[in-house]
Every structure is written in C-alpha cells, then in structure tokens.
Design an enzyme around this catalytic site. Structure first.
Site, PDB file in Angstrom:
ATOM      1  N   HIS A  59      -4.315  11.248   2.414  1.00  0.00           N
ATOM      2  CA  HIS A  59      -5.469  10.581   3.022  1.00  0.00           C
ATOM      3  C   HIS A  59      -5.791  11.090   4.431  1.00  0.00           C
ATOM      4  CE1 HIS A  59      -2.265   8.277   5.013  1.00  0.00           C
ATOM      5  NE2 HIS A  59      -3.140   8.114   5.981  1.00  0.00           N
TER       6      HIS A  59
HETATM    7  C1  UD1 Z   1      -5.772   4.940   9.005  1.00  0.00           C
HETATM    8  C2  UD1 Z   1      -5.070   5.558  10.227  1.00  0.00           C
HETATM    9  C3  UD1 Z   1      -3.913   6.448   9.785  1.00  0.00           C
HETATM   10  C4  UD1 Z   1      -2.993   5.717   8.810  1.00  0.00           C
HETATM   11  C5  UD1 Z   1      -3.814   5.177   7.654  1.00  0.00           C
HETATM   12  C6  UD1 Z   1      -2.963   4.432   6.659  1.00  0.00           C
HETATM   13  C7  UD1 Z   1      -6.573   5.933  12.134  1.00  0.00           C
HETATM   14  C8  UD1 Z   1      -7.246   6.965  12.967  1.00  0.00           C
HETATM   15  N1  UD1 Z   1      -5.980   6.386  11.008  1.00  0.00           N
HETATM   16  O1  UD1 Z   1      -6.433   5.966   8.292  1.00  0.00           O
HETATM   17  O2  UD1 Z   1      -3.164   6.804  10.937  1.00  0.00           O
HETATM   18  O3  UD1 Z   1      -2.022   6.625   8.317  1.00  0.00           O
HETATM   19  O4  UD1 Z   1      -4.827   4.300   8.184  1.00  0.00           O
HETATM   20  O5  UD1 Z   1      -3.652   4.134   5.501  1.00  0.00           O
HETATM   21  O6  UD1 Z   1      -6.584   4.774  12.479  1.00  0.00           O
HETATM   22  N2  UD1 Z   1     -11.508   1.791   3.622  1.00  0.00           N
HETATM   23  C9  UD1 Z   1     -11.750   1.029   2.485  1.00  0.00           C
HETATM   24  N3  UD1 Z   1     -10.905  -0.003   2.228  1.00  0.00           N
HETATM   25  C10 UD1 Z   1      -9.858  -0.326   3.051  1.00  0.00           C
HETATM   26  C11 UD1 Z   1      -9.635   0.479   4.190  1.00  0.00           C
HETATM   27  C12 UD1 Z   1     -10.467   1.535   4.451  1.00  0.00           C
HETATM   28  O7  UD1 Z   1     -12.685   1.287   1.718  1.00  0.00           O
HETATM   29  O8  UD1 Z   1      -9.125  -1.300   2.786  1.00  0.00           O
HETATM   30  C13 UD1 Z   1     -12.414   2.900   3.962  1.00  0.00           C
HETATM   31  C14 UD1 Z   1     -13.017   2.734   5.356  1.00  0.00           C
HETATM   32  O9  UD1 Z   1     -14.172   1.966   5.330  1.00  0.00           O
HETATM   33  C15 UD1 Z   1     -13.244   4.160   5.784  1.00  0.00           C
HETATM   34  C16 UD1 Z   1     -12.141   4.926   5.071  1.00  0.00           C
HETATM   35  O10 UD1 Z   1     -11.673   4.096   4.008  1.00  0.00           O
HETATM   36  O11 UD1 Z   1     -14.488   4.625   5.357  1.00  0.00           O
HETATM   37  C17 UD1 Z   1     -11.019   5.331   6.001  1.00  0.00           C
HETATM   38  O12 UD1 Z   1     -10.426   4.202   6.594  1.00  0.00           O
HETATM   39  P1  UD1 Z   1      -9.961   4.237   8.139  1.00  0.00           P
HETATM   40  O13 UD1 Z   1      -9.606   2.871   8.507  1.00  0.00           O
HETATM   41  O14 UD1 Z   1     -10.957   4.989   8.923  1.00  0.00           O
HETATM   42  O15 UD1 Z   1      -8.709   5.143   8.222  1.00  0.00           O
HETATM   43  P2  UD1 Z   1      -7.582   5.590   7.233  1.00  0.00           P
HETATM   44  O16 UD1 Z   1      -7.977   6.850   6.598  1.00  0.00           O
HETATM   45  O17 UD1 Z   1      -7.137   4.471   6.342  1.00  0.00           O
END
Ligand code: UD1
Length: 362
Positions: free
Chosen positions: A207
């Site tokens: 991810h």
């Molecule tokens: C984040 C952390 C990373 C950690 C990871 C664990 C940062 C910069 N990165 O990355 O260090 O290893 O979490 O998982 O903070 N989304 C959903 N459902 C959810 C959560 C997220 O659909 O429950 C979507 C968000 O809307 C976004 C994408 O997934 O578009 C990425 O989520 P984001 O919170 O930006 O970061 P992670 O990639 O999860």
C-alpha cells in the site's frame, strides 16, 4: 487524593490501533487515559474491527478526517486536534508511528505546550520524500520523550542532535503479538476460509505511496502478482484497491491463477496467515517485523527498510522485481528472532514508567 495525570493518545490509522492496544492496558490503571481518533482510517475492517478485537476502549471523539491531499488532511487534523486538546486539557500526549495523524497530533500538542511522547521514535528510511519519513522526522523534533524500539533508532536520533528524553523501550507490536500467540496459533478461520494449506502459500500486502501511486510501479506490482509461483493471499488495502480500479487492473488480477484477492483482514487473521505462510511479501513496516517474530521469512517490496536489524535475520529487500522475488523464494533463508524486549521488560511498562517519571512521579 491527587487526580491521576491525564494522557491523550492520538491515533487514526490501522498500525496505530495495534500499538495502542498494549499501552492502553498498562496506562488504564495508572493514568486517566483518553483516546482521540482522527478518522484517517474509517472502514470497518481498517478501524472498528481492531477496536473490537483488541478490546480497545472507545475513543472519546472521532474527528472523521480522512482522504484528500496530505497537506489538506494534516491541516484539517491539526485544527480539529487542537480543539480536542483544548477541551481535554491533558498533561501529556502520546502519538504513534509515522502517519499524518502522528504529525498533526504532535504539532497540535506542541503548539499548546503539552509535552509529547513518540512511540517508534528514531525510525528512518533515509528516503527524504517518503511521506512517512517526513512525518517521523518532524514528530521526533517536536517530542519530549522518544520511545525507541531499537538501538539503531536511538543512534538515528542522536545523529540528528536529539539527545534528551531517549527511552529504549523495545517494541509494542512484539508485546501484543507475544500476548496473542496462542490465539494466533489456534485460529483456523482464515486458512479454511481461503482454502490454504499451511506452509504452501504466500501472504502479500502492498500500500506504500511509492508502490501504488506511481503508475509505472503499480504496473510492476501487477506483473509481480502475475508471476507468483504458489497460491497467494492478498488482503487489498483501500488505497491499493482504488489504484487498481483506476488503472483497470482489478479484473485482470481477479482472473489470475494463484492470486486470492480479499478485503483487509483483522489483526488475528493477518497474523495467523503470516505464521502459516511459506513467506510474507510486504511493503508494510509492521508486517516485516511481525512475520519474523513468528519465524516466517519476509521479502520486502521496497529497496530500503527502517528496520535494518531485520536484514540480518531473514528479511530480504526485493523491490518490485520479479526475478529477485523468484530467486529469494527458491532459496529459503533461516529466520532469527530479534532482541525485542529490553531488560526483559514489557515495552508498555517501560513507556508508562518513563511518562510517570517525566510528569514528576505523580
Ligand atoms: C497510512 C499511513 C501509512 C500507514 C498506513 C497503514 C500516512 C502518510 N500513511 O497510509 O504510514 O502504513 O496508513 O494502513 O499517514 N481509505 C479508505 N478506507 C479506509 C482508509 C483509507 O477507503 O478505511 C482510502 C482513503 O480515503 C485514501 C486512501 O485509502 O484515499 C489512502 O488512505 P490514507 O489514509 O491516505 O493512507 P494509507 O495509504 O492508509
């Protein structure tokens, strides 16, 4: 009788709920401990499942801030956390790891002159534009207490001129895993559910922004997934799923022999799969360590790792390179456990003791 010191833990993303679990247990008798959830992760299988399974107390508030660009997300969190801290007025704030929730929490607290403790302080990948590296560095420079999991993390902080408040605490993820090991071993559910045979499948997760946000790397990840030599379970992170959909790759991968795509798994199911797998392939920092705790070889889908100690103990860096993956899978390497406990003490105890000392023994 004096009131117990009030500690606020700020969490928002999946790996933070895991680190919070042992600390919350140890904090509960000693402090008035309050949990603030930023809402960064919000899907049931990325958030609530962990609160339920790890018996975490309900957060006092969920700020429901997620998605969008990094600056906007961090900015919205900063403002909302400041409000929450003004309402709670804690004596101390604890932040975890390296996410946007970590940095926003540390900055909001420091600006209100509330001392901050950082769990997993001093970890470095030395990749300057990695979002997590930016969050880690800044958080370490804002924190007053640094809970360092490893010797190397202590050294990294000293090299940056951070010399005070260093506590070699060991690893909270190890503590939780150690306490959960018999349940992980007895858990038959995920292998049955996905029709997997112990020792004859791989577990893969991916991810990181560098692997899934850059189209050329997403393509390489897809090629790696198409070259997997044995059945492989892939719990797909929501970020990765989104990118696969945008790049029209999801259908192609669904038809791939050997590849089983599924929703993100719970903590216990993930670790049962990691324990029973032939090897784990991952770009997650946490899972790299957890696999080794469980005696399973790890192939890291990156060219560097913050957990450099793991490289001498069964972790191999393969990037997104199919040839390196196939070569590494052919040559099974012995796995050696790391020294995760410091002076045989529970990390959560060492952290709680350090916070109490910092607050003047209250
Ligand atoms: C984040 C952390 C990373 C950690 C990871 C664990 C940062 C910069 N990165 O990355 O260090 O290893 O979490 O998982 O903070 N989304 C959903 N459902 C959810 C959560 C997220 O659909 O429950 C979507 C968000 O809307 C976004 C994408 O997934 O578009 C990425 O989520 P984001 O919170 O930006 O970061 P992670 O990639 O999860």
């Amino acid at each position: 009788m004096k009131a117990k010191p009030k500690i606020v833990s700020i969490v928002g993303a999946r790996p933070q709920f895991i680190k919070l679990a042992p600390l919350s247990k140890t904090f509960s008798g000693r402090f008035h401990h309050v949990i603030v959830h930023t809402g960064q992760h919000y899907d049931d299988n990325m958030s609530q499942t962990f609160f339920r399974q790890l018996h975490l107390p309900r957060p006092s508030v969920n700020l429901s801030i997620s998605g969008g660009r990094h600056g906007a997300m961090t900015g919205r969190m900063l403002s909302a956390i400041e409000k929450a801290l003004l309402a709670d007025r804690p004596d101390f704030v604890v932040v975890y790891g390296d996410t946007n929730s970590t940095l926003a929490g540390a900055l909001a607290a420091a600006k209100l002159s509330i001392p901050v403790g950082h769990v997993e302080a001093g970890m470095r990948s030395f990749v300057d534009d990695m979002p997590e590296e930016i969050n880690r560095r800044l958080t370490d420079h804002l924190a007053r207490l640094h809970f360092c999991p490893t010797e190397v993390s202590m050294k990294n902080l000293r090299a940056e001129g951070i010399k005070n408040g260093l506590i070699h605490s060991g690893d909270l993820m190890y503590e939780l895993l150690h306490d959960s090991k018999s349940i992980i071993r007895a858990n038959k559910k995920p292998l049955r559910q996905f029709g997997l045979t112990p020792g004859e499948f791989l577990l893969i997760t991916a991810h990181r922004a560098a692997n899934v946000d850059r189209p050329e790397n997403l393509q390489r990840l897809a090629e790696l997934l198409e070259a997997l030599p044995i059945p492989t379970l892939f719990p797909v992170h929501p970020r990765t799923r989104k990118r696969f959909v945008q790049a029209n790759l999801l259908r192609r991968l669904r038809n791939q022999d050997n590849l089983i795509l599924c929703e993100p798994l719970s903590y216990l199911d993930t670790l049962t799969c990691a324990m029973q797998a032939h090897a784990v392939l991952t770009d997650s920092g946490g899972l790299q360590k957890e696999a080794l705790f469980l005696g399973t070889p790890v192939l890291t889908l990156r060219d560097e790792t913050e957990w450099v100690e793991t490289l001498r103990r069964g972790n191999r860096l393969i990037g997104l390179d199919v040839r390196r993956m196939l070569r590494a899978l052919r040559r099974k390497r012995a796995v050696r456990p790391m020294p995760y406990l410091i002076r045989r003490k529970r990390p959560s105890r060492l952290i709680a003791d350090a916070v109490r000392r910092f607050l003047g023994g209250r």
